[in-house]
Design a protein around this motif. Structure first.
Motif, PDB file in Angstrom:
ATOM      1  N   PRO A  67       0.806  -1.222   0.000  1.00  0.00           N
ATOM      2  CA  PRO A  67       0.000   0.000   0.000  1.00  0.00           C
ATOM      3  C   PRO A  67       0.839   1.272   0.000  1.00  0.00           C
ATOM      4  O   PRO A  67       0.396   2.306  -0.515  1.00  0.00           O
ATOM      5  N   SER A  68       2.052   1.210   0.528  1.00  0.00           N
ATOM      6  CA  SER A  68       2.902   2.401   0.517  1.00  0.00           C
ATOM      7  C   SER A  68       3.316   2.790  -0.894  1.00  0.00           C
ATOM      8  O   SER A  68       3.711   3.932  -1.143  1.00  0.00           O
ATOM      9  N   GLN A  69       3.213   1.831  -1.837  1.00  0.00           N
ATOM     10  CA  GLN A  69       3.521   2.116  -3.240  1.00  0.00           C
ATOM     11  C   GLN A  69       2.275   2.031  -4.124  1.00  0.00           C
ATOM     12  O   GLN A  69       2.390   2.105  -5.346  1.00  0.00           O
ATOM     13  N   ALA A  70       1.107   1.858  -3.504  1.00  0.00           N
ATOM     14  CA  ALA A  70      -0.147   1.679  -4.243  1.00  0.00           C
ATOM     15  C   ALA A  70      -0.038   0.514  -5.224  1.00  0.00           C
ATOM     16  O   ALA A  70      -0.483   0.589  -6.377  1.00  0.00           O
ATOM     17  N   VAL A  71       0.526  -0.587  -4.744  1.00  0.00           N
ATOM     18  CA  VAL A  71       0.766  -1.763  -5.577  1.00  0.00           C
ATOM     19  C   VAL A  71       0.140  -2.986  -4.922  1.00  0.00           C
ATOM     20  O   VAL A  71       0.277  -3.195  -3.709  1.00  0.00           O
ATOM     21  N   HIS A  72      -0.564  -3.772  -5.710  1.00  0.00           N
ATOM     22  CA  HIS A  72      -1.048  -5.078  -5.265  1.00  0.00           C
ATOM     23  C   HIS A  72      -1.038  -6.001  -6.480  1.00  0.00           C
ATOM     24  O   HIS A  72      -1.910  -5.927  -7.347  1.00  0.00           O
ATOM     25  N   VAL A  73      -0.033  -6.863  -6.562  1.00  0.00           N
ATOM     26  CA  VAL A  73       0.147  -7.722  -7.730  1.00  0.00           C
ATOM     27  C   VAL A  73       0.609  -9.107  -7.287  1.00  0.00           C
ATOM     28  O   VAL A  73       1.055  -9.307  -6.156  1.00  0.00           O
ATOM     29  N   THR A  74       0.489 -10.044  -8.198  1.00  0.00           N
ATOM     30  CA  THR A  74       1.099 -11.359  -8.014  1.00  0.00           C
ATOM     31  C   THR A  74       2.099 -11.589  -9.138  1.00  0.00           C
ATOM     32  O   THR A  74       1.894 -11.132 -10.270  1.00  0.00           O
ATOM     33  N   LEU A  75       3.175 -12.271  -8.807  1.00  0.00           N
ATOM     34  CA  LEU A  75       4.168 -12.672  -9.801  1.00  0.00           C
ATOM     35  C   LEU A  75       4.083 -14.178  -9.974  1.00  0.00           C
ATOM     36  O   LEU A  75       4.252 -14.933  -9.011  1.00  0.00           O
ATOM     37  N   ASP A  76       3.823 -14.610 -11.181  1.00  0.00           N
ATOM     38  CA  ASP A  76       3.787 -16.031 -11.507  1.00  0.00           C
ATOM     39  C   ASP A  76       5.097 -16.378 -12.196  1.00  0.00           C
ATOM     40  O   ASP A  76       5.423 -15.822 -13.243  1.00  0.00           O
ATOM     41  N   SER A 372       6.958 -15.459   4.417  1.00  0.00           N
ATOM     42  CA  SER A 372       5.970 -14.382   4.512  1.00  0.00           C
ATOM     43  C   SER A 372       6.572 -13.249   5.326  1.00  0.00           C
ATOM     44  O   SER A 372       7.198 -13.492   6.362  1.00  0.00           O
ATOM     45  N   ILE A 373       6.371 -12.020   4.864  1.00  0.00           N
ATOM     46  CA  ILE A 373       6.949 -10.851   5.520  1.00  0.00           C
ATOM     47  C   ILE A 373       5.915  -9.734   5.534  1.00  0.00           C
ATOM     48  O   ILE A 373       5.202  -9.522   4.551  1.00  0.00           O
ATOM     49  N   ALA A 374       5.833  -9.020   6.653  1.00  0.00           N
ATOM     50  CA  ALA A 374       4.977  -7.836   6.750  1.00  0.00           C
ATOM     51  C   ALA A 374       5.698  -6.780   7.566  1.00  0.00           C
ATOM     52  O   ALA A 374       6.508  -7.106   8.445  1.00  0.00           O
ATOM     53  N   ASP A 375       5.411  -5.514   7.275  1.00  0.00           N
ATOM     54  CA  ASP A 375       6.016  -4.445   8.065  1.00  0.00           C
ATOM     55  C   ASP A 375       4.938  -3.647   8.792  1.00  0.00           C
ATOM     56  O   ASP A 375       3.736  -3.910   8.650  1.00  0.00           O
ATOM     57  N   ALA A 376       5.366  -2.672   9.577  1.00  0.00           N
ATOM     58  CA  ALA A 376       4.440  -1.917  10.419  1.00  0.00           C
ATOM     59  C   ALA A 376       3.467  -1.081   9.608  1.00  0.00           C
ATOM     60  O   ALA A 376       2.400  -0.711  10.104  1.00  0.00           O
ATOM     61  N   ALA A 377       3.810  -0.775   8.360  1.00  0.00           N
ATOM     62  CA  ALA A 377       2.936   0.034   7.507  1.00  0.00           C
ATOM     63  C   ALA A 377       1.904  -0.803   6.770  1.00  0.00           C
ATOM     64  O   ALA A 377       1.105  -0.261   5.998  1.00  0.00           O
ATOM     65  N   GLY A 378       1.919  -2.120   6.979  1.00  0.00           N
ATOM     66  CA  GLY A 378       0.948  -2.984   6.322  1.00  0.00           C
ATOM     67  C   GLY A 378       1.393  -3.538   4.989  1.00  0.00           C
ATOM     68  O   GLY A 378       0.625  -4.237   4.320  1.00  0.00           O
ATOM     69  N   ASN A 379       2.620  -3.258   4.576  1.00  0.00           N
ATOM     70  CA  ASN A 379       3.148  -3.869   3.360  1.00  0.00           C
ATOM     71  C   ASN A 379       3.465  -5.334   3.641  1.00  0.00           C
ATOM     72  O   ASN A 379       3.944  -5.677   4.727  1.00  0.00           O
ATOM     73  N   ALA A 380       3.215  -6.192   2.659  1.00  0.00           N
ATOM     74  CA  ALA A 380       3.416  -7.621   2.889  1.00  0.00           C
ATOM     75  C   ALA A 380       3.826  -8.321   1.601  1.00  0.00           C
ATOM     76  O   ALA A 380       3.412  -7.934   0.505  1.00  0.00           O
TER      77      ALA A 380
END
Length: 399
Positions: A67-76, A372-380
């Motif tokens: 969300p900090s980059q306005a990105v939500h994607v999957t890589l296949d 799996s990784i997540a940070d305090a800003a909600g990026n994962a």
């Protein structure tokens, strides 16, 4: 790592089966790197310390919610058959279908181990893509912990040795050939007495360290179109392998929008076919028709309901899900609420679903790892990567 990383503070969480990978990713977060930096660094360490579960020549999928980059994607980056593959190339060698339903048993076992069993190597391309587009550190920085483990060594853990010595299942050969059949593998994974390394001994792979140093210096392109690629192709040609220059040069991940569903009002994002996200949504849709809390967690009825939902989704995956370039996957039907209600009624009628490849006595493969990784800003970032089934092949000198 770059100086600017040390001036930022961040916090987060990382989960990985390998302690070395978890620590490497956590170190990146502590130094101010983002979740993509940490994920790529951890994944590269996994390729060194757990090399039969994953590798830069492997495959998988990555889910990035940034969300900090306005990105939500999957890589296949699932592996593909080399261009030289023919549909009938092993037709005269088929003995029978494997008991677990995963492919066939061949005379000679060429599809299990050796040069013809290898799919296109797309993991490094995906890690490089993610880092360049969404990370803040260089690939060279991300490779440093992996290089250190390859040079200095890591402990052989019980699960690694257990995997090597696991008895054959589903009519296949045992795993011991993965580390003993080919000279380049024996050089890495066996002791001077010719036996595989034992629990507590140190695994060192200086050839892999040199390969990773070259990638750090020349970039991932060297693996796919440079000096490393040429050595791989020469090795393939000399040993009857199928991978050629074009197979390597066309290894790029596919970036897609996630597959979406809902569960009791929560929005669920997952990966598209050929990944397993469609199974997840189908199972949740079916279970949404039951009051699982009222049934009681892990009661016999709870286990029956959840197991039946999982079996229904597994049968549907086996029948319908594949590479969308070749298979018309009925995504809308399998993820629809109407279909889920019909399947839930079957469960209520106590109809039992049979999954032949489970019930024939086969065991699920264990050739995969995850982080799996997540940070305090909600990026994962969530990533599953694998070798499928290890081929045992290592180009001599590359590790």
């Amino acid at each position: 790592m770059p100086q600017e990383m040390t001036s930022r503070k961040t916090s987060g969480m990382i989960s990985a089966p390998q302690p070395e990978a978890a620590e490497a990713g956590a170190d990146v977060l502590r130094a101010g790197g983002n979740v993509v930096d940490a994920a790529v660094t951890a994944a590269l360490v996994q390729t060194v310390v757990d090399p039969q579960m994953c590798g830069i020549a492997g495959m998988g999928c990555m889910h990035l919610y940034l969300p900090s980059q306005a990105v939500h994607v999957t890589l296949d980056f699932h592996g593909r058959s080399p261009a030289a593959t023919r549909a009938d190339m092993w037709a005269d060698r088929i003995v029978r279908e494997a008991e677990d339903g995963w492919g066939f048993i061949l005379r000679g076992r060429e599809n299990e181990i050796g040069y013809q069993s290898i799919t296109t190597p797309r993991t490094l391309a995906a890690l490089d893509h993610a880092l360049r587009r969404y990370g803040t550190i260089s690939l060279a920085d991300a490779l440093r912990p992996a290089i250190a483990y390859a040079e200095e060594g890591c402990l052989i853990r019980p699960h690694v040795v257990e995997f090597w010595h696991r008895p054959p299942v589903a009519g296949r050969d045992g795993n011991i050939g993965i580390v003993t059949k080919f000279p380049a593998a024996r050089k890495i994974y066996t002791a001077p007495d010719g036996q595989p390394l034992r629990v507590g001994e140190t695994l060192r792979n200086p050839d892999m360290a040199r390969t990773y140093r070259r990638i750090a210096e020349h970039g991932a392109t060297d693996f796919y179109a440079g000096a490393i690629a040429r050595r791989i192709v020469e090795d393939m040609r000399a040993n009857g392998g199928l991978i050629g220059e074009d197979d390597l040069a066309t290894c790029v991940p596919e970036e897609t929008t996630p597959l979406w569903g809902t569960y009791h009002g929560l929005r669920i994002a997952t990966n598209n076919p050929p990944g397993g996200g469609i199974m997840l949504l189908e199972m949740l849709n079916i279970l949404e028709n039951f009051d699982l809390a009222a049934i009681g967690h892990n009661t016999p009825e709870y286990i029956r309901v959840v197991s039946e939902a999982m079996k229904i989704a597994t049968v549907d995956k086996d029948l319908h899900v594949g590479d969308p370039r070749f298979v018309d996957v009925p995504v809308e039907r399998l993820t629809s609420k109407d279909y889920a209600r019909a399947m839930a009624e079957r469960i209520r009628r106590r109809e039992r679903t049979v999954v032949p490849r489970f019930n024939a006595g086969g065991a699920e493969s264990k050739h995969t790892t995850q982080l799996s990784i997540a940070d305090a800003a909600g990026n994962a970032v969530s990533m599953t990567h694998t070798l499928g089934q290890p081929s045992g092949v290592i180009t001599d000198g590359l590790g």
